[in-house]
Scaffold this motif. Structure first.
Motif, PDB file in Angstrom:
ATOM      1  N   GLU A 197      -7.953  -3.145  -2.186  1.00 15.28           N
ATOM      2  CA  GLU A 197      -7.200  -2.931  -0.778  1.00 15.28           C
ATOM      3  C   GLU A 197      -6.506  -1.771  -1.114  1.00 15.28           C
ATOM      4  OE1 GLU A 197      -6.634  -4.891   1.700  1.00 15.28           O
ATOM      5  OE2 GLU A 197      -6.838  -6.982   1.294  1.00 15.28           O
ATOM      6  N   LYS A 198      -6.165  -0.709  -0.046  1.00  7.33           N
ATOM      7  CA  LYS A 198      -5.400   0.330  -0.316  1.00  7.33           C
ATOM      8  C   LYS A 198      -4.965   0.700   0.950  1.00  7.33           C
ATOM      9  CE  LYS A 198      -7.763   4.426  -0.553  1.00  7.33           C
ATOM     10  NZ  LYS A 198      -7.486   4.751   0.893  1.00  7.33           N
ATOM     11  N   CYS A 199      -4.051   1.946   0.942  1.00  7.00           N
ATOM     12  CA  CYS A 199      -3.572   2.369   2.312  1.00  7.00           C
ATOM     13  C   CYS A 199      -4.787   3.121   3.185  1.00  7.00           C
ATOM     14  CB  CYS A 199      -2.812   3.762   1.825  1.00  7.00           C
ATOM     15  SG  CYS A 199      -2.645   5.060   3.128  1.00  7.00           S
ATOM     16  N   PRO A 248      -6.122   8.301  -9.994  1.00  6.39           N
ATOM     17  CA  PRO A 248      -5.029   8.927 -10.866  1.00  6.39           C
ATOM     18  C   PRO A 248      -3.578   8.253 -10.340  1.00  6.39           C
ATOM     19  CG  PRO A 248      -6.061  10.532  -9.652  1.00  6.39           C
ATOM     20  CD  PRO A 248      -6.715   9.390  -9.542  1.00  6.39           C
ATOM     21  N   TYR A 249      -3.503   7.988  -9.195  1.00  4.34           N
ATOM     22  CA  TYR A 249      -2.365   7.622  -8.457  1.00  4.34           C
ATOM     23  C   TYR A 249      -1.805   6.031  -8.364  1.00  4.34           C
ATOM     24  CZ  TYR A 249      -2.401  12.424  -7.126  1.00  4.34           C
ATOM     25  OH  TYR A 249      -2.383  13.935  -6.999  1.00  4.34           O
ATOM     26  N   ASP A 250      -2.846   5.447  -9.006  1.00  5.59           N
ATOM     27  CA  ASP A 250      -2.643   3.883  -9.271  1.00  5.59           C
ATOM     28  C   ASP A 250      -2.384   3.209  -7.626  1.00  5.59           C
ATOM     29  OD1 ASP A 250      -2.675   1.425 -10.305  1.00  5.59           O
ATOM     30  OD2 ASP A 250      -0.609   1.273 -10.506  1.00  5.59           O
ATOM     31  N   ALA A 251      -3.335   3.927  -6.570  1.00  6.74           N
ATOM     32  CA  ALA A 251      -3.203   3.519  -5.286  1.00  6.74           C
ATOM     33  C   ALA A 251      -4.079   2.709  -4.597  1.00  6.74           C
ATOM     34  CB  ALA A 251      -3.335   4.804  -4.579  1.00  6.74           C
ATOM     35  N   ILE A 252      -5.101   2.017  -5.582  1.00  6.06           N
ATOM     36  CA  ILE A 252      -5.954   1.063  -5.045  1.00  6.06           C
ATOM     37  C   ILE A 252      -6.096  -0.016  -5.935  1.00  6.06           C
ATOM     38  CG2 ILE A 252      -8.063   2.344  -6.133  1.00  6.06           C
ATOM     39  CD1 ILE A 252      -9.643   1.608  -3.686  1.00  6.06           C
ATOM     40  N   HIS A 253      -5.989  -1.095  -5.425  1.00  6.24           N
ATOM     41  CA  HIS A 253      -5.748  -2.376  -5.876  1.00  6.24           C
ATOM     42  C   HIS A 253      -6.449  -3.666  -5.684  1.00  6.24           C
ATOM     43  CE1 HIS A 253      -2.088  -0.158  -6.807  1.00  6.24           C
ATOM     44  NE2 HIS A 253      -2.344  -0.620  -8.188  1.00  6.24           N
ATOM     45  N   TYR A 254      -6.760  -4.431  -6.649  1.00  6.75           N
ATOM     46  CA  TYR A 254      -7.786  -5.595  -6.630  1.00  6.75           C
ATOM     47  C   TYR A 254      -6.882  -6.890  -6.227  1.00  6.75           C
ATOM     48  CZ  TYR A 254     -11.118  -9.250  -8.316  1.00  6.75           C
ATOM     49  OH  TYR A 254     -11.877 -10.291  -8.038  1.00  6.75           O
ATOM     50  N   ASP A 255      -7.335  -7.425  -4.916  1.00  9.12           N
ATOM     51  CA  ASP A 255      -7.070  -8.621  -4.507  1.00  9.12           C
ATOM     52  C   ASP A 255      -7.827  -9.773  -4.887  1.00  9.12           C
ATOM     53  OD1 ASP A 255      -6.384 -10.804  -2.852  1.00  9.12           O
ATOM     54  OD2 ASP A 255      -5.968  -9.612  -1.061  1.00  9.12           O
ATOM     55  N   GLU A 256      -7.149 -10.556  -5.775  1.00 10.06           N
ATOM     56  CA  GLU A 256      -7.855 -11.562  -6.621  1.00 10.06           C
ATOM     57  C   GLU A 256      -8.370 -12.604  -5.423  1.00 10.06           C
ATOM     58  OE1 GLU A 256      -5.872 -13.312  -9.914  1.00 10.06           O
ATOM     59  OE2 GLU A 256      -5.609 -11.234 -10.870  1.00 10.06           O
ATOM     60  N   TRP A 293       0.833  -1.243   0.010  1.00  4.86           N
ATOM     61  CA  TRP A 293      -0.058   0.041  -0.063  1.00  4.86           C
ATOM     62  C   TRP A 293       0.716   1.323  -0.078  1.00  4.86           C
ATOM     63  CZ3 TRP A 293      -3.560  -1.806   4.476  1.00  4.86           C
ATOM     64  CH2 TRP A 293      -4.353  -2.765   4.227  1.00  4.86           C
ATOM     65  N   LEU A 294       2.047   1.107   0.226  1.00  5.33           N
ATOM     66  CA  LEU A 294       2.997   2.275   0.327  1.00  5.33           C
ATOM     67  C   LEU A 294       4.436   1.857   0.050  1.00  5.33           C
ATOM     68  CD1 LEU A 294       4.270   4.871   1.357  1.00  5.33           C
ATOM     69  CD2 LEU A 294       4.553   4.089   3.597  1.00  5.33           C
ATOM     70  N   ARG A 295       4.918   2.727  -0.915  1.00  7.43           N
ATOM     71  CA  ARG A 295       6.300   2.053  -1.288  1.00  7.43           C
ATOM     72  C   ARG A 295       7.059   3.291  -1.888  1.00  7.43           C
ATOM     73  NH1 ARG A 295       7.797   1.307  -7.540  1.00  7.43           N
ATOM     74  NH2 ARG A 295       6.523   2.996  -8.302  1.00  7.43           N
ATOM     75  N   MET A 296       8.358   3.370  -1.885  1.00  4.44           N
ATOM     76  CA  MET A 296       9.211   4.595  -2.119  1.00  4.44           C
ATOM     77  C   MET A 296       9.541   4.556  -3.685  1.00  4.44           C
ATOM     78  SD  MET A 296       8.922   6.359   0.349  1.00  4.44           S
ATOM     79  CE  MET A 296       9.737   7.734  -0.302  1.00  4.44           C
ATOM     80  N   ALA A 341       1.686   6.474  -2.591  1.00  6.11           N
ATOM     81  CA  ALA A 341       0.591   5.658  -1.701  1.00  6.11           C
ATOM     82  C   ALA A 341      -0.609   6.605  -1.875  1.00  6.11           C
ATOM     83  CB  ALA A 341       0.956   5.617  -0.345  1.00  6.11           C
ATOM     84  N   CYS A 342      -1.542   5.987  -1.507  1.00 13.83           N
ATOM     85  CA  CYS A 342      -2.913   6.797  -1.705  1.00 13.83           C
ATOM     86  C   CYS A 342      -2.895   8.071  -1.000  1.00 13.83           C
ATOM     87  CB  CYS A 342      -4.021   6.037  -0.815  1.00 13.83           C
ATOM     88  SG  CYS A 342      -5.580   7.052  -0.901  1.00 13.83           S
TER      89      CYS A 342
END
Ligand code: SF4
Ligand code: SF4
Lengths: 254, 258
Positions: free
Chosen positions: B134-136, B120-128, B54-57, B76-77
């Motif tokens: 899931e997100k921050c 627009p930040y590609d910060a929310i993702h699908y957990d198959e 959910w967070l990366r540099m 991140a979000c």
């Protein structure tokens, strides 16, 4: 290839557009049997399409949250609502012998919304290939009319206007697609390249050559109407295939 | 616009060393598994956010005329005030919570992924595996109990701060003034105008686009409005053409038969 939206979405777009387009065009014809078969085709397309959408959800059993959420700003919500309502309208048309005028009008508008909202849905994303030009709804609508007319021809309707519609809308469609690629190129180079020369080139060129150019040629020669209609329908599928997948090219998943 | 008392995070790129303590702290607090990735020649890892990250540099690195540049930004979000994910969600599962935090109600989410396409930040993702997104959470479980977000507590250089939005904005402005005075003329604050104002603010040394951050973001409401407008015009124009062609052709054929 990874993507958030895949083959079920492509199939849904295709079926809804084919059936919906056939219905809308049949309403413009003077033949009552054509109107009825149009309503039937749209009903089938919408029911199967809706099932595909539900199966594609991560939580299919919760599909009713879609409508319970009541959130009209969400194109997905509005699309689901008009999808359900148009299914209802078409069902009424199929069981009623006489169609009240209001029912025809309301259902026609709902079906038009079903065909059109898919373009709005893609435009309202953060994917530049879908959203950097306003043409997505134009392409989907034009293609719905092309495929709708082709479907009616394929099922044996002899109305001369159908060929004209399919022919003209196919021309419009190819111009719109070209305009869309040029328009979005600055923002979506990678995606446009994937469609033109990359991993989706087969679908893109399949659409251009087999789905548009060849049927146009056959139509001009007045040859093999059924085969050319079949090609147009396949082209409608390939169009949606490359649009849905190209939009998600470059979205990194590992 | 975020309210003065909303929860907020400030990321100060001028203090960040790219150590990724925040990235690890996020994984630990939220019990997220590691990712299997391959070495692509960069210290940046993983290559994008995901349902488990959910967070990366983000590392912006390269060489320009023998000068190496190596810049770090938080990825991140942003906890937008006019959040594309919230507006795109048909069910209301992803929504604004108290203090402007944006989180997903995983018991209500249906896994349609419309939010994933919209952010627009590609910060929310699908957990198959879970079938939901899931997100921050801005560590909602921590901040609502008076603690700081896990990432903020772990930062060894003071690049991350958290507190009320008003305080974070104030801190950002103070730092910006310092940086300008120190000669960083391109320094700026990111997140004040984007997506209605975000609850995560960045102090940056260079123009946001150099770090790959979206500039001139368009809110979901505007995109939806222009989408419907375009569809309306398309329906009118193409519908008119279709009706016209059928009628014209019918007349032609009628004429031939007569
Ligand atoms: S950054 Fe993306 S996921 Fe986070 S609130 Fe904004 S739109 Fe939603
Ligand atoms: S995946 Fe879940 S949170 Fe995202 S838009 Fe669909 S229902 Fe809403």
């Amino acid at each position: 290839m990874t993507g958030e939206w895949g083959i079920y979405i492509v199939l849904y777009f295709w079926l809804a557009a084919m059936g919906g387009g056939a219905f809308l065009i049949a309403l413009g014809l003077r033949d009552d049997r054509a109107k009825r078969s149009g309503a039937f085709l749209a009903f089938i397309g919408i029911v199967i399409g809706a099932l595909l959408l539900v199966v594609d959800l991560g939580q299919p059993a919760r599909f009713w949250h879609l409508l319970a959420g009541f959130h009209p700003i969400s194109v997905m919500w509005l699309g689901s609502a008009v999808l359900a309502l148009s299914g209802l309208g078409l069902f009424l048309m199929l069981i009623l012998r006489e169609w009240p005028d209001w029912l025809v009008w309301v259902t026609a508008i709902l079906v038009l919304l079903v065909v059109g909202y898919t373009g709005v849905l893609l435009m309202a994303t953060a994917r530049p290939f879908w959203s950097a030009s306003p043409l997505m709804p134009w392409i989907f609508l034009a293609s719905a009319y092309t495929s709708g007319a082709a479907l009616l021809v394929l099922l044996g309707n002899r109305e001369p206007g159908l060929h004209r519609i399919a022919f003209n809308f196919a021309l419009i469609e190819i111009v719109l697609v070209a305009a869309h690629l040029i328009w979005t190129y600055p923002a979506a180079q990678q995606q446009v390249q994937a469609a033109l020369t990359g991993e989706l080139a087969w679908a893109f060129w399949g659409f251009v050559l087999l789905g548009v150019a060849l049927p146009l040629y056959m139509e001009a020669q007045r040859k093999a109407a059924a085969l050319s209609a079949l090609l147009v329908l396949a082209g409608g599928f390939l169009l949606r295939y490359f649009i849905v997948y190209a939009g998600q090219v470059g979205v990194l998943r590992f | 616009m975020p309210k003065a008392n909303d929860y907020a995070i400030l990321f100060d790129a001028s203090h960040c060393t790219g150590c990724r303590a925040c990235q690890v702290a996020c994984k630990q607090w939220n019990d997220l598994p590691g990712e299997a990735t391959v070495n692509t020649g960069s210290y940046e890892n993983p290559p994008s956010l995901s349902a488990d990250t959910w967070l990366r540099m983000k590392y912006t690195e390269g060489v320009v005329s023998d000068e190496v540049f190596w810049d770090f930004t938080r990825d991140a979000c942003m906890h937008c005030s006019s959040a594309a994910c919230v507006e795109a969600c048909p069910t209301g599962a992803v929504n604004y919570r108290e203090g402007g935090v944006v989180t997903v109600d995983q018991d209500w989410c249906i896994g349609c992924r419309n939010c994933v396409q919209a952010c627009p930040y590609d910060a929310i993702h699908y957990d198959e595996h879970k079938g939901v997104v899931e997100k921050c959470t801005l560590c909602y479980d921590r901040v609502s109990n008076g603690l700081q977000p896990a990432c903020v507590t772990s930062c060894p250089t003071g690049a991350l701060h958290s507190g009320s939005y008003a305080d974070m904005k104030q801190l950002a402005e103070t730092r910006l003034a310092q940086l300008k005075e120190a000669g960083y003329k391109d320094a700026n604050i990111y997140g004040l105008a984007e997506m209605g104002g975000t609850h995560v603010l960045y102090v940056l040394l260079k123009h946001p686009s150099t770090y790959g951050l979206p500039v001139g973001t368009v809110t979901e409401k505007k995109k939806v409005a222009s989408g419907w407008l375009s569809a309306g015009i398309a329906a009118a124009v193409l519908g008119y053409a279709g009706v016209h062609w059928v009628a014209e052709r019918r007349e032609q054929v009628g004429g031939e038969r007569r």
